[in-house]
Design a protein around this motif. Structure first.
Motif, mmCIF file in Angstrom:
data_model
loop_
_atom_site.group_PDB
_atom_site.id
_atom_site.type_symbol
_atom_site.label_atom_id
_atom_site.label_comp_id
_atom_site.label_asym_id
_atom_site.label_seq_id
_atom_site.Cartn_x
_atom_site.Cartn_y
_atom_site.Cartn_z
ATOM 1 N N ARG A 123 -21.400 -6.774 34.779
ATOM 2 C CA ARG A 123 -20.631 -5.596 34.374
ATOM 3 C C ARG A 123 -21.417 -4.311 34.666
ATOM 4 N N PRO A 124 -20.769 -3.163 34.655
ATOM 5 C CA PRO A 124 -21.474 -1.896 34.888
ATOM 6 C C PRO A 124 -22.655 -1.742 33.921
ATOM 7 N N GLY A 125 -23.798 -1.384 34.463
ATOM 8 C CA GLY A 125 -25.005 -1.241 33.646
ATOM 9 C C GLY A 125 -25.868 -2.475 33.611
ATOM 10 N N ASP A 126 -25.307 -3.631 33.982
ATOM 11 C CA ASP A 126 -26.111 -4.845 34.089
ATOM 12 C C ASP A 126 -27.038 -4.736 35.302
ATOM 13 N N VAL A 127 -28.070 -5.563 35.322
ATOM 14 C CA VAL A 127 -28.992 -5.638 36.463
ATOM 15 C C VAL A 127 -28.943 -7.048 37.035
ATOM 16 N N ILE A 128 -28.757 -7.146 38.335
ATOM 17 C CA ILE A 128 -28.794 -8.435 39.013
ATOM 18 C C ILE A 128 -30.198 -8.659 39.558
ATOM 19 N N LEU A 146 -19.848 -4.831 40.300
ATOM 20 C CA LEU A 146 -19.847 -3.599 39.529
ATOM 21 C C LEU A 146 -21.256 -3.220 39.072
ATOM 22 N N ALA A 147 -22.153 -4.190 39.130
ATOM 23 C CA ALA A 147 -23.552 -3.933 38.781
ATOM 24 C C ALA A 147 -24.283 -3.523 40.054
ATOM 25 N N THR A 148 -24.528 -2.255 40.187
ATOM 26 C CA THR A 148 -25.122 -1.744 41.432
ATOM 27 C C THR A 148 -26.645 -1.820 41.456
ATOM 28 N N ASP A 149 -27.246 -2.064 40.312
ATOM 29 C CA ASP A 149 -28.707 -2.203 40.240
ATOM 30 C C ASP A 149 -29.052 -3.661 40.535
ATOM 31 N N GLN A 150 -29.567 -3.911 41.723
ATOM 32 C CA GLN A 150 -29.830 -5.271 42.181
ATOM 33 C C GLN A 150 -31.247 -5.350 42.728
ATOM 34 N N GLU A 151 -32.058 -6.245 42.173
ATOM 35 C CA GLU A 151 -33.469 -6.299 42.536
ATOM 36 C C GLU A 151 -33.885 -7.743 42.805
ATOM 37 N N GLU A 152 -34.695 -7.931 43.848
ATOM 38 C CA GLU A 152 -35.108 -9.268 44.254
ATOM 39 C C GLU A 152 -36.543 -9.569 43.861
ATOM 40 N N PHE A 153 -36.835 -10.865 43.697
ATOM 41 C CA PHE A 153 -38.207 -11.297 43.508
ATOM 42 C C PHE A 153 -38.562 -12.255 44.638
ATOM 43 N N SER A 181 -27.089 -6.592 30.266
ATOM 44 C CA SER A 181 -27.707 -7.883 30.573
ATOM 45 C C SER A 181 -28.365 -7.911 31.945
ATOM 46 N N VAL A 182 -29.286 -8.845 32.088
ATOM 47 C CA VAL A 182 -29.866 -9.179 33.388
ATOM 48 C C VAL A 182 -29.250 -10.509 33.821
ATOM 49 N N ILE A 183 -28.625 -10.528 35.007
ATOM 50 C CA ILE A 183 -27.995 -11.742 35.537
ATOM 51 C C ILE A 183 -28.858 -12.230 36.696
ATOM 52 N N ILE A 184 -29.346 -13.457 36.598
ATOM 53 C CA ILE A 184 -30.361 -13.974 37.523
ATOM 54 C C ILE A 184 -29.752 -15.019 38.450
ATOM 55 N N ALA A 185 -29.939 -14.823 39.767
ATOM 56 C CA ALA A 185 -29.383 -15.734 40.777
ATOM 57 C C ALA A 185 -30.485 -16.582 41.408
#
Length: 426
Positions: A123-128, A146-153, A181-185
């Motif tokens: 959702r908006p404000g979440d971090v992927i 909708l979650a535009t903040d997306q960061e990789e490890f 929330s942080v949603i982890i893939a």
């Protein structure tokens, strides 16, 4: 052991890479422009063509298809499918119980499932947060998120994962306040590297840093379905983490030799996808044959008829790795950059092995190794850019329960035959 020479696929692949000049193309502007787009792949020798595999058309050994449990090639799935089909319409599509999930939603493919999840759940404000080697469909879904903040490890790197989560907590107030929330893939088995996700370690870190539970995982189990876990139920079930993982995707077009996929999770997840995922809303319901094929595979898994195949894959992969690493000149070949095999140093320490083993040589030699193995009667798969980053081409070997020990030893011998020839040339 002698294996047949099969060159038709090699000839087709070489012919497909040839660039045709515009002067030789008596075609309209519309098709010429499309051909010019294809030429960008031909120039790099990365054009994909569809042709019949040598293991289908001839006597080559299959080390490339996704029929990992050999359910398709042995005919066992066909027999179960016909039995299941005769029961229609008295069956349902539920398969959540097998994976110890609250509910599930059938999708047309794993690609559609990933796009549906990532375009709707965050959702908006979440971090992927995502492993850098997640599947292309996850990337495609994130583009629509909708979650535009997306960061990789870094790939399968526990320390990199922890540093990233700590950074997010320190810089994202809504996350640290547990209002977002942080949603982890991640994936259970990574298809191009053949390594298994360090899922338990990642879950432990997330629970430690996010005691409020606002860090949740999405695990793509495409390559573990049928192969890993109790009766092939997947890595999450193998580790007993069903209650810790928000969403799982299991696909049916690989080890189960059917098609389609399922999204597993709580009813809330199912409702979100049903109401907001365009890939679900604008698709029709699955056909009877589609569902029957899936149920046939589950019947075989549930009744334990695939257990021997599942165990056999472990033995065959271990045999291959042993054959490769026990050769007298293994270290010399590795140090020269002529042969690199994933997990070559740690495979004996692993609790279980994936059915995918990539091998690498010097980048300019990748196709020469591929041609040699095909000519020796082994159907393997060359992986090039853009499937993998530039400079990381490899040969992907997929092991099957139907492979024999002679197949494995013959493949290893053919690899070293090529390596020895390259050493002599150099």
């Amino acid at each position: 052991m002698n294996f047949p020479v099969t060159n038709s696929a090699i000839a087709a692949r070489i012919k497909g890479q040839k660039v045709v000049t515009n002067s030789a193309r008596m075609i309209s502007t519309f098709y010429r422009n499309l051909e010019e787009a294809l030429d960008t792949r031909r120039v790099d020798h990365t054009l994909f063509s569809i042709c019949q595999n040598t293991w289908q058309a001839g006597d080559a050994v299959d080390f490339s298809s996704n029929d990992v449990l050999s359910l398709g090639s042995t005919g066992i799935l066909r027999d179960e499918f016909l039995r299941e089909l005769s029961l229609q319409p008295q069956f349902t599509t539920g398969s959540g119980d097998f994976h110890n999930a609250e509910t599930g939603l059938i999708m047309g493919s794993g690609y559609e499932a990933n796009v549906a999840i990532w375009s709707t759940v965050p959702r908006p404000g979440d971090v992927i947060v995502y492993d850098t080697l997640v599947h292309a469909s996850t990337y495609e879904g994130m583009k629509q998120s909708l979650a535009t903040d997306q960061e990789e490890f870094q790939h399968n790197d526990v320390a990199s994962f922890k540093r990233l989560l700590i950074s997010i907590l320190e810089t994202k107030p809504l996350i640290s306040q547990a209002k977002r929330s942080v949603i982890i893939a991640v994936e259970s088995v990574y298809s191009m590297d053949g390594d298994i996700c360090l899922l338990q370690e990642l879950v432990d870190i997330a629970k430690e840093l996010f005691p409020s539970g606002n860090a949740q995982f999405v695990v793509d189990e495409a390559h573990s379905t049928g192969v890993i876990g109790p009766k092939g139920s997947g890595l999450v079930s193998e580790l007993g983490l069903e209650d810790e993982i928000a969403i799982r995707i299991h696909t049916y077009g690989k080890a189960m030799s059917a098609s389609g996929a399922i999204i597993l999770g709580k009813q809330t997840i199912k409702s979100i996808v049903v109401n907001f995922a365009r890939s679900f809303i604008f698709s029709t319901a699955p056909s009877i044959t589609f569902v029957a094929a899936i149920r046939s595979g589950f019947n075989l898994l549930k009744t334990g008829k695939t257990k021997t195949a599942q165990m056999r894959i472990q033995l065959l992969v271990a045999l291959f790795l042993r054959e490769i690493t026990s050769r007298q000149n293994w270290e010399e070949c590795r140090d020269m950059g002529l042969l690199s095999v994933a997990l070559s140093n740690t495979w004996e320490e692993q609790p279980f092995l994936a059915h995918i083993v990539p091998i690498q040589t010097r980048q300019q030699y990748n196709y020469w190794l591929f041609f040699h193995l095909h000519a020796s009667g082994f159907c393997v798969f060359p992986v090039e850019y853009p499937t993998v980053p530039r400079g990381q081409s490899r040969i992907k070997i997929t092991f099957h329960a139907g492979n024999t020990t002679d197949h494995i030893k013959g493949l290893a011998a053919a690899i070293y035959e090529w390596v020895d020839e390259m050493i002599k040339i150099e």
